[in-house]
Design a protein around this motif. Structure first.
Motif, short mmCIF file in Angstrom:
data_model
loop_
_atom_site.label_atom_id
_atom_site.label_comp_id
_atom_site.label_asym_id
_atom_site.label_seq_id
_atom_site.Cartn_x
_atom_site.Cartn_y
_atom_site.Cartn_z
N SER A 1 0.83 -1.21 0.00
CA SER A 1 0.00 0.00 0.00
C SER A 1 0.86 1.26 0.00
CB SER A 1 -0.92 0.00 1.22
OG SER A 1 -0.21 0.47 2.34
N PRO B 1 -0.36 5.72 3.40
CA PRO B 1 -1.40 5.35 4.34
C PRO B 1 -2.77 5.41 3.68
CG PRO B 1 -0.50 7.50 4.85
CD PRO B 1 0.32 6.94 3.75
N ALA B 2 -3.60 4.46 4.04
CA ALA B 2 -4.91 4.38 3.41
C ALA B 2 -5.87 5.35 4.07
CB ALA B 2 -5.44 2.97 3.52
N GLU B 3 -6.96 5.58 3.39
CA GLU B 3 -8.03 6.40 3.94
C GLU B 3 -8.62 5.74 5.17
OE1 GLU B 3 -10.22 9.07 2.98
OE2 GLU B 3 -8.37 9.76 2.06
N GLU B 4 -9.03 6.53 6.11
CA GLU B 4 -9.82 5.97 7.20
C GLU B 4 -11.12 5.49 6.59
OE1 GLU B 4 -9.60 4.87 10.93
OE2 GLU B 4 -8.20 6.33 10.16
#
Lengths: 345, 591
Positions: free
Chosen positions: A338, A341-344
């Motif tokens: 990934s 950082p991914a979306e919340e």
């Protein structure tokens, strides 16, 4: 280890894996449609298995009282949330789902249970008891939280899990149960002795996967569910009632859980709290599938089943440690892939 | 003296109240030990927005570390303490590194698996005494005095709580702490704020684990023995329950939740088996249902409700700070304008306009450019003074009052071009408005300054939540999108707690999606206040208004429901110059 043992372990792993696959499918489905990480999935397995085992003894499973209680709670919740919009049709629909059906099932169970009509009827009754629980739990616990964040929904799921495990103890007691197999047949395949039940499990898993594929690919309800999974708001804007989608997803979760329970009840002794670990292993598989892909989740589930069966041969005390540690390299890989950082949510 | 400090002192005295049974003192100890762990969850879950099921595992790491080091008297507990904290932190760092880059539920599921895994690992290794655990942990000694009694031990627990609270408050007030706070409600906003999300998350996670390690150290030396059960998944869920029950966003909530759940757990374990019959952990049924109910009914937990109730007990604070407006009955006249006139030299901008606004209505004000709409608004809000005529706000003549005084009465205006401080944060903007609202009473209560500021923060926060800008509270206002700026402007107006909200072209220049959002927002606001709105977006105004007033060349041309206005031939002719399709954009044959 010789080839025979290897094959036996493999067979064991694949059969258990098939159950995990069913649960993983259900978990992915529920998460995709409602964003609920459905921790109590395993409780349906335990309830299904124990209800079936109780019926198998010619006794009335006390889980029908839970069904009725959930129905009553869902009736109250439904009447309250719809108090401004309730008309005759809506009321009839609500009551048929939350009151009439549970009452009918309970009545049927009370009537048929002592008659011992054979495994087919008993299995169907067990399914009829547990399947609507999924739907009713959605109505009572999750529908009011439909707009909450993934984490809030997760915590609520943990709450439902706690309550169900406690109730499982009340209804089924601390003793484990084992039920009669669907078939007493045993097939010999080279060094392997394949019990008929194992074939039932594999058969049902395959059937269910095909069934889900057809449902999602070719029916309006299935497509509506997929649309809701892709984009909740968008689905609502084009007129898909997302609350219905949630209920269908939870109903399916109840069904799949109950079916898994009925299938494993003859193979292993199930306790009131056995469901949790079984469900968690479904989770390990679902996570490997990234909580989105059905085929990867199903494949991973078979792999989890095999890891478990080989681990129990080599280091049985550390079986759970090994199975749950499988998740670490997977998370590591997902994390490295990934990058950002991914979306919340 | 601040309330929290008083509360903590009361807490300190509690075990020493004469006649307090030592059974309850033990419960207090257990609650306090749990509280240090839950304070970590406040940072992690309540403020950082992450959910972890490993909190009890970190308690376990702390407890087992000190157990292994100190049993048999090999090492002093005080030397084991830093080791316990460091090991908890390192374990968290490891888990955090592999899960925190992924979206939130992976942390939850990853820690769930880790928690199960660790439980079985510890339970099967000889080093950790398998499921039997490690007995014979020495007590903690302070200046040669061994803390064996649960009363004496409470002093140590209490000190740990106070230190944790202070450290946490400092952390949250620091720059890094603000980064952690920005994490909640969406990482995109935090990212645009320049927060390094991954690092902030990791920090929160490790910090929570270190506090859990402290809890574990306290636990081990209190019980004087450890076994795997109190560090399993169920315990992690209990900690989460404590945080949610108390109020995951409040440090006070951590203490309250830990106390309530520990006490309830103890009582229910005793009571339920007697009610239901048989043996079992029936309390989980109650806890499970409780957890779901709290999330549904009071997602912010019990603590904030207690705070609010206390404020009500002392009405002086409430009344002085923010006069709670009693909304007039719907339909009661709140604003009456009689023959209002404004001239600029020879130009009559507003020409003897009479107009009434009833409570709870949404009234649309339309008219071609230069019809006098904005001037009319300025007269209402006090930006301009009328040449003639009078404005009555609930039968009080207000046309001579200054703008701020009208704001104080409850008339707020959101401007045509967003009127914000671009260099201040979104929150600061709302705060300034709220501050302006309560400033008058500052001088009266110099001793409640900080209290008042908190109230200001609450009002500002609530206003931002109302317009759905809570998630970008720390963003520089100038960096907001156009639509968000306009909504911030509405929030600024809301922070003054208005009764009448004047909106000047709230959706001008917005995308369709933003218009939709604003539409919903205004409808929501109208439940609590009266809204007068100028807008050129006919779809919006026709859809949203209860009634519409058309101004033309400074005069009221027509008045009526949207349907009447749409059908009115005078309006079509005069206002639209005969180009009727604008009013009915979906009419068949429209170009």
């Amino acid at each position: 280890m010789d080839a025979d043992i290897f094959l036996i372990l493999l067979q064991d792993g694949v059969v258990n894996g098939a159950i995990y696959a069913l649960l993983a499918l259900s978990l992915v489905l529920v998460f995709a449609v409602t964003r609920v990480i459905f921790i109590p999935q395993g409780e349906f397995v335990a309830f299904g298995a124990l209800s079936y085992a109780t019926l198998d003894l010619g006794r009335t499973p006390r889980s029908i009282w839970l069904l009725l209680a959930l129905g009553a709670a869902a009736t109250v919740c439904g009447l309250w949330t719809q108090r401004r919009t309730l008309n005759r049709t809506a009321l009839a629909m609500l009551l048929s789902e939350t009151a009439v059906f549970p009452l009918a099932v309970a009545g049927l169970v009370l009537w048929l249970a002592p008659l011992k009509l054979g495994v087919a009827v008993e299995a169907i009754l067990a399914l009829a008891i547990v399947t609507p629980m999924g739907l009713l739990i959605y109505r009572v616990a999750f529908q009011p939280l439909a707009e909450a964040s993934v984490l809030v929904l997760l915590i609520a799921a943990v709450g439902v899990h706690l309550a169900l495990v406690g109730l499982g103890l009340v209804f089924f007691g601390p003793e484990g149960s084992r039920a009669t197999a669907f078939s007493s047949a045993n097939f010999t395949l080279g060094p392997l002795s394949v019990p008929g039940q194992a074939l039932w499990i594999l058969g049902f898993t395959a059937l269910l996967i095909v069934g889900l594929y057809l449902f999602f690919g070719f029916t309006l309800h299935g497509k509506a569910l997929r649309a809701t999974a892709v984009n909740r708001l968008g689905a609502r804007l084009v007129g898909i009632p997302t609350a219905d989608a949630g209920r269908i997803a939870f109903g399916l979760a109840g069904f799949i859980g109950a079916l898994s329970g009925v299938l494993i009840a003859p193979l292993t002794t199930v306790y009131y709290d056995s469901g949790f670990l079984i469900g968690l292993k479904g989770f390990v598989a679902a996570i490997v599938g990234g909580l989105v892909s059905y085929p990867i989740a199903a494949t991973a589930a078979i792999a989890v089943g095999c890891v478990e069966s080989f681990a129990s041969f080599w280091a049985s005390a550390f079986k759970e440690v090994i199975v749950f540690s499988v998740i670490v390299p997977v998370l590591l890989w997902l994390s490295l892939r990934s990058g950002a950082p991914a979306e919340e949510e | 003296m601040k309330i929290p400090a008083i509360g903590l002192l009361v807490l300190l005295a509690l075990p020493f109240v004469p006649g307090m049974p030592s059974y309850w003192v033990t419960l207090l100890d257990m609650s306090g030990i749990a509280a240090t762990t839950v304070i970590g969850l406040v940072v992690l879950t309540g403020i950082g927005g992450m959910t972890s099921f490993a909190q009890a595992s970190f308690v376990g790491i702390g407890a087992y570390t000190t157990a292994l080091l100190t049993h048999g008297g090999a090492v002093s507990p005080w030397l084991a303490l830093p080791v316990a904290l460091i090991l908890s932190g390192i374990a968290a760092l490891f888990i955090g590194l592999i899960t925190l880059r992924l979206s939130g539920h992976y942390l939850a599921l990853g820690t769930l698996a880790w928690s199960v895994s660790l439980y079985y690992l510890v339970g099967n290794l000889d080093l950790f005494g398998r499921y039997d655990g490690i007995p014979g942990i020495p007590p903690v000694s302070v200046a040669g005095y061994r803390l064996l009694d649960s009363r004496a031990y409470f002093l140590l627990v209490w000190a740990a709580i106070v230190l944790s609270l202070l450290a946490t408050r400092n952390l949250l007030d620091s720059r890094v702490g603000r980064a952690v706070r920005a994490l909640q409600g969406g990482t995109t906003a935090a990212a645009s704020f320049g927060v390094q999300i991954f690092r902030a998350r990791l920090l929160a996670f490790v910090y929570a684990a270190v506090l859990a390690g402290l809890g574990g150290w306290l636990y081990a030396h209190f019980q004087r023995a450890v076994n795997p059960t109190p560090f399993g998944l169920d315990a992690s869920i209990d900690y989460l329950l404590m945080a949610v029950v108390g109020g995951a966003q409040y440090l006070g909530g951590a203490l309250l939740g830990a106390g309530l759940v520990t006490a309830a757990n103890d009582q229910l374990q005793d009571l339920l088996p007697r009610l239901i019959g048989g043996q079992g952990h029936y309390e989980t049924i109650v806890f499970g249902i409780l957890l779901v109910l709290i999330l549904q009914l009071a997602p912010e937990g019990i603590w904030p409700h207690l705070i609010r109730r206390r404020a009500r007990v002392r009405p002086i604070v409430d009344v002085a700070a923010a006069p709670t407006r009693e909304l007039p009955a719907p339909g009661a006249p709140v604003l009456q304008v009689q023959k209002l006139r404004k001239t600029f030299g020879g130009l009559v901008a507003v020409n003897d306009v009479s107009f009434a606004l009833n409570a709870g209505e949404i009234v649309g004000l339309i008219g071609p450019n230069g019809a006098g709409k904005t001037t009319f608004f300025n007269l209402l809000s006090g930006v301009a003074t009328p040449t003639d005529g009078e404005i009555y706000f609930k039968s009080e003549a207000i046309s001579k009052l200054s703008g701020p005084k009208r704001v104080a009465r409850g008339i707020a205006k959101a401007f045509q071009t967003a009127n914000i401080y671009p260099d201040e944060s979104v929150f600061q903007n709302a705060r300034l408005a709220a501050l302006a609202k309560v400033q008058g009473s500052f001088a009266l209560e110099p001793f409640r300054g900080s209290r008042r500021l908190r109230e200001v923060d609450e009002i500002a926060g609530a206003a931002l939540e109302q317009v759905d800008l809570g998630s970008v509270a720390e963003v520089r206002a100038g960096d907001l999108s156009h639509g968000d700026k306009k909504r911030l402007d509405i929030a600024v107006a809301l922070a003054t707690k208005p009764e009448i909200l004047l909106l000047d072209e709230p959706v001008a220049g917005m995308s369709i999606e933003e218009v939709h959002k604003t539409d919903l927002l205004i409808r929501g606001l109208a439940k609590r206040m009266t809204v007068l709105i100028i807008e050129h977006d006919m779809d919006l105004i026709m859809g949203i208004s209860d009634s519409i007033t058309v101004l033309h060349q400074g005069k009221v041309l027509a008045n009526g429901t949207p349907a009447e206005i749409r059908a009115s031939s005078i309006v079509q002719e005069a206002y639209l110059g005969g180009y009727e399709d604008t009013l009915a954009p979906h009419a068949p044959g429209a170009p």
